[in-house]
Design a protein around this motif. Structure first.
Motif, mmCIF file in Angstrom:
data_model
loop_
_atom_site.group_PDB
_atom_site.id
_atom_site.type_symbol
_atom_site.label_atom_id
_atom_site.label_comp_id
_atom_site.label_asym_id
_atom_site.label_seq_id
_atom_site.Cartn_x
_atom_site.Cartn_y
_atom_site.Cartn_z
ATOM 1 N N LEU A 20 0.847 -1.183 0.000
ATOM 2 C CA LEU A 20 0.000 0.000 0.000
ATOM 3 C C LEU A 20 0.884 1.235 0.000
ATOM 4 C CD1 LEU A 20 -2.824 1.285 0.218
ATOM 5 C CD2 LEU A 20 -2.571 1.139 2.722
ATOM 6 N N LEU A 21 0.724 2.092 -1.018
ATOM 7 C CA LEU A 21 1.541 3.296 -1.163
ATOM 8 C C LEU A 21 0.855 4.546 -0.632
ATOM 9 C CD1 LEU A 21 2.843 2.706 -4.795
ATOM 10 C CD2 LEU A 21 4.060 2.227 -2.660
ATOM 11 N N ALA A 22 -0.466 4.600 -0.768
ATOM 12 C CA ALA A 22 -1.199 5.790 -0.329
ATOM 13 C C ALA A 22 -2.650 5.426 -0.056
ATOM 14 C CB ALA A 22 -1.120 6.885 -1.399
ATOM 15 N N GLU A 23 -3.252 6.132 0.893
ATOM 16 C CA GLU A 23 -4.663 5.965 1.195
ATOM 17 C C GLU A 23 -5.245 7.338 1.454
ATOM 18 O OE1 GLU A 23 -7.685 3.581 4.238
ATOM 19 O OE2 GLU A 23 -5.578 2.980 4.041
ATOM 20 N N ILE A 24 -6.324 7.690 0.731
ATOM 21 C CA ILE A 24 -6.881 9.041 0.781
ATOM 22 C C ILE A 24 -8.378 8.969 1.030
ATOM 23 C CG2 ILE A 24 -7.280 11.143 -0.575
ATOM 24 C CD1 ILE A 24 -4.662 10.506 -2.047
ATOM 25 N N ASP A 25 -8.863 9.771 1.948
ATOM 26 C CA ASP A 25 -10.289 9.852 2.269
ATOM 27 C C ASP A 25 -11.002 10.640 1.168
ATOM 28 O OD1 ASP A 25 -12.813 10.376 3.325
ATOM 29 O OD2 ASP A 25 -12.067 10.561 5.373
ATOM 30 N N LEU A 26 -12.020 10.027 0.554
ATOM 31 C CA LEU A 26 -12.757 10.678 -0.528
ATOM 32 C C LEU A 26 -14.201 11.005 -0.145
ATOM 33 C CD1 LEU A 26 -11.653 8.615 -3.683
ATOM 34 C CD2 LEU A 26 -10.710 10.779 -2.843
ATOM 35 N N ARG A 27 -14.525 11.013 1.123
ATOM 36 C CA ARG A 27 -15.923 11.188 1.518
ATOM 37 C C ARG A 27 -16.474 12.564 1.158
ATOM 38 N NH1 ARG A 27 -15.478 8.812 7.542
ATOM 39 N NH2 ARG A 27 -13.440 9.827 7.283
ATOM 40 N N ASP A 28 -15.595 13.574 1.036
ATOM 41 C CA ASP A 28 -16.047 14.912 0.648
ATOM 42 C C ASP A 28 -15.621 15.258 -0.772
ATOM 43 O OD1 ASP A 28 -17.174 15.399 3.191
ATOM 44 O OD2 ASP A 28 -15.217 15.986 3.996
ATOM 45 N N TYR A 29 -15.300 14.236 -1.569
ATOM 46 C CA TYR A 29 -14.746 14.512 -2.895
ATOM 47 C C TYR A 29 -15.822 15.001 -3.863
ATOM 48 C CZ TYR A 29 -11.982 14.114 -7.106
ATOM 49 O OH TYR A 29 -11.310 14.403 -8.266
ATOM 50 N N VAL A 30 -15.431 15.988 -4.697
ATOM 51 C CA VAL A 30 -16.288 16.479 -5.779
ATOM 52 C C VAL A 30 -15.523 16.307 -7.084
ATOM 53 C CG1 VAL A 30 -17.566 18.109 -4.358
ATOM 54 C CG2 VAL A 30 -15.438 18.836 -5.454
ATOM 55 N N ALA A 31 -16.237 16.063 -8.167
ATOM 56 C CA ALA A 31 -15.615 15.803 -9.461
ATOM 57 C C ALA A 31 -14.649 16.914 -9.852
ATOM 58 C CB ALA A 31 -16.697 15.652 -10.534
ATOM 59 N N ASP B 119 -3.599 14.802 -4.534
ATOM 60 C CA ASP B 119 -2.139 14.865 -4.530
ATOM 61 C C ASP B 119 -1.545 13.467 -4.391
ATOM 62 O OD1 ASP B 119 0.511 15.535 -4.345
ATOM 63 O OD2 ASP B 119 0.385 16.331 -2.297
ATOM 64 N N LEU B 120 -0.825 13.029 -5.426
ATOM 65 C CA LEU B 120 -0.113 11.746 -5.395
ATOM 66 C C LEU B 120 1.345 11.945 -5.764
ATOM 67 C CD1 LEU B 120 -2.762 9.428 -7.120
ATOM 68 C CD2 LEU B 120 -2.234 9.573 -4.688
ATOM 69 N N SER B 121 1.883 13.109 -5.432
ATOM 70 C CA SER B 121 3.239 13.478 -5.855
ATOM 71 C C SER B 121 4.323 12.628 -5.203
ATOM 72 C CB SER B 121 3.499 14.954 -5.543
ATOM 73 O OG SER B 121 3.307 15.216 -4.155
ATOM 74 N N ARG B 122 3.997 11.927 -4.126
ATOM 75 C CA ARG B 122 5.018 11.129 -3.434
ATOM 76 C C ARG B 122 5.094 9.688 -3.923
ATOM 77 N NH1 ARG B 122 4.766 12.942 2.975
ATOM 78 N NH2 ARG B 122 5.086 15.191 2.613
ATOM 79 N N LEU B 123 4.289 9.337 -4.908
ATOM 80 C CA LEU B 123 4.332 7.962 -5.414
ATOM 81 C C LEU B 123 5.636 7.693 -6.150
ATOM 82 C CD1 LEU B 123 0.764 7.312 -6.864
ATOM 83 C CD2 LEU B 123 1.680 6.683 -4.625
ATOM 84 N N PRO B 124 6.202 6.481 -5.993
ATOM 85 C CA PRO B 124 7.417 6.132 -6.732
ATOM 86 C C PRO B 124 7.102 5.889 -8.200
ATOM 87 C CG PRO B 124 6.617 4.236 -5.525
ATOM 88 C CD PRO B 124 5.758 5.388 -5.107
ATOM 89 N N ARG B 125 8.126 5.971 -9.020
ATOM 90 C CA ARG B 125 7.956 5.747 -10.447
ATOM 91 C C ARG B 125 7.583 4.295 -10.720
ATOM 92 N NH1 ARG B 125 12.904 7.578 -14.158
ATOM 93 N NH2 ARG B 125 13.830 6.098 -12.743
ATOM 94 N N GLY B 126 6.745 4.064 -11.716
ATOM 95 C CA GLY B 126 6.409 2.698 -12.093
ATOM 96 C C GLY B 126 4.921 2.491 -12.257
#
Length: 255
Positions: A211-222, A227-234
């Motif tokens: 698991l690389l990242a987990e983000i709460d989307l309960r208040d998400y709007v289209a 932000d996923l800038s910390r994900l490694p390449r690949g």
């Protein structure tokens, strides 16, 4: 049997099929086939031809069920905590193998058995049924393994934004990802037609199940940036859920 081998076998038995401590929450077989069809993954019927040093093996490709390749054999191995322990499997065993065509160190393919990202399952000798997890009626959780006919699912698959007619309608089925991780470091979610359904969580997994990242989307709007800038390449996998339904999408971080 020497006692040291007996002890090792006892310790490894829980990990033979799914060698990971993560939840046994495999995506539905129909979705696994469609995910392969839409991400460039191949679905192969293979046979264990011979064991190699370590937890590695040479697989003979019997059939290419989804995708295209000129390969006749694959060398595969696993070095992660979510490994499929193929060194305990008998030569001649057949499998349904979801193969992503890229190099994995010394091997052409990887082997992992961890929930969302499991990529190898036993076939019967005739190659007509696959040992795959299933969900009990009225439940959203996988409860075990059973032999399932899969060839009709491949032949009659309806992928892309639409799901097979045999499944209830998934409210997340039309969600699309926009944005470039390679340049902007963020993505956004959208729906071509209609309103964005209520969401709960976005998780990003590496192909070995980490698991690389987990983000709460309960208040998400289209259209809102994620932000996923910390994900490694690949090559990574995005897992979006509303708490009941889910959708998996590929994500390649290029820079």
């Amino acid at each position: 049997m020497p006692i040291r081998y007996l002890i090792a076998l006892i310790l490894l038995l829980p990990a033979i099929s799914y060698a990971c401590s993560c939840t046994n929450d495999h995506i539905p077989l129909e979705e696994a086939i469609c995910r392969a069809d839409t991400t460039g993954t191949m679905v192969l019927a293979v046979t264990l031809q011979r064991h190699l040093d370590g937890n590695a093996a040479e697989l003979q490709i019997d059939e290419v069920l989804v995708g295209q390749t000129d390969k006749r054999t694959l060398t595969v191995g696993a070095e992660t905590s979510c490994a499929w322990y193929i060194d305990l499997e008998p030569v001649g065993q057949r499998y349904l193998y979801f193969y992503w065509p890229q190099s994995y160190g010394d091997y052409e393919g990887d082997l992992f058995g961890c929930a969302y990202n499991a990529n190898i399952y036993r076939l019967n000798r005739q190659g007509t049924e696959v040992e795959y997890s299933y969900t009990a009626s009225g439940s959203t959780q996988n409860v075990g393994l059973r032999d399932r006919s899969f060839r009709n699912l491949i032949a009659n698959r309806a992928c892309g934004n639409e799901l097979p007619d045999t499944r209830p309608t998934n409210p997340l089925r039309k969600i699309e990802v926009a944005g470039s991780i390679g340049t902007g470091g963020s993505i956004s979610l959208s729906v071509p037609e209609g309103d964005m359904p209520a969401l709960q969580t976005l998780r990003c997994y590496r192909t070995d199940g980490r698991l690389l990242a987990e983000i709460d989307l309960r208040d998400y709007v289209a259209g809102k940036a994620i932000d996923l800038s910390r994900l490694p390449r690949g090559y990574n996998l995005l897992y979006i859920t509303d708490g009941v339904w889910r959708k998996t999408l590929p994500l390649i971080v290029s820079e």
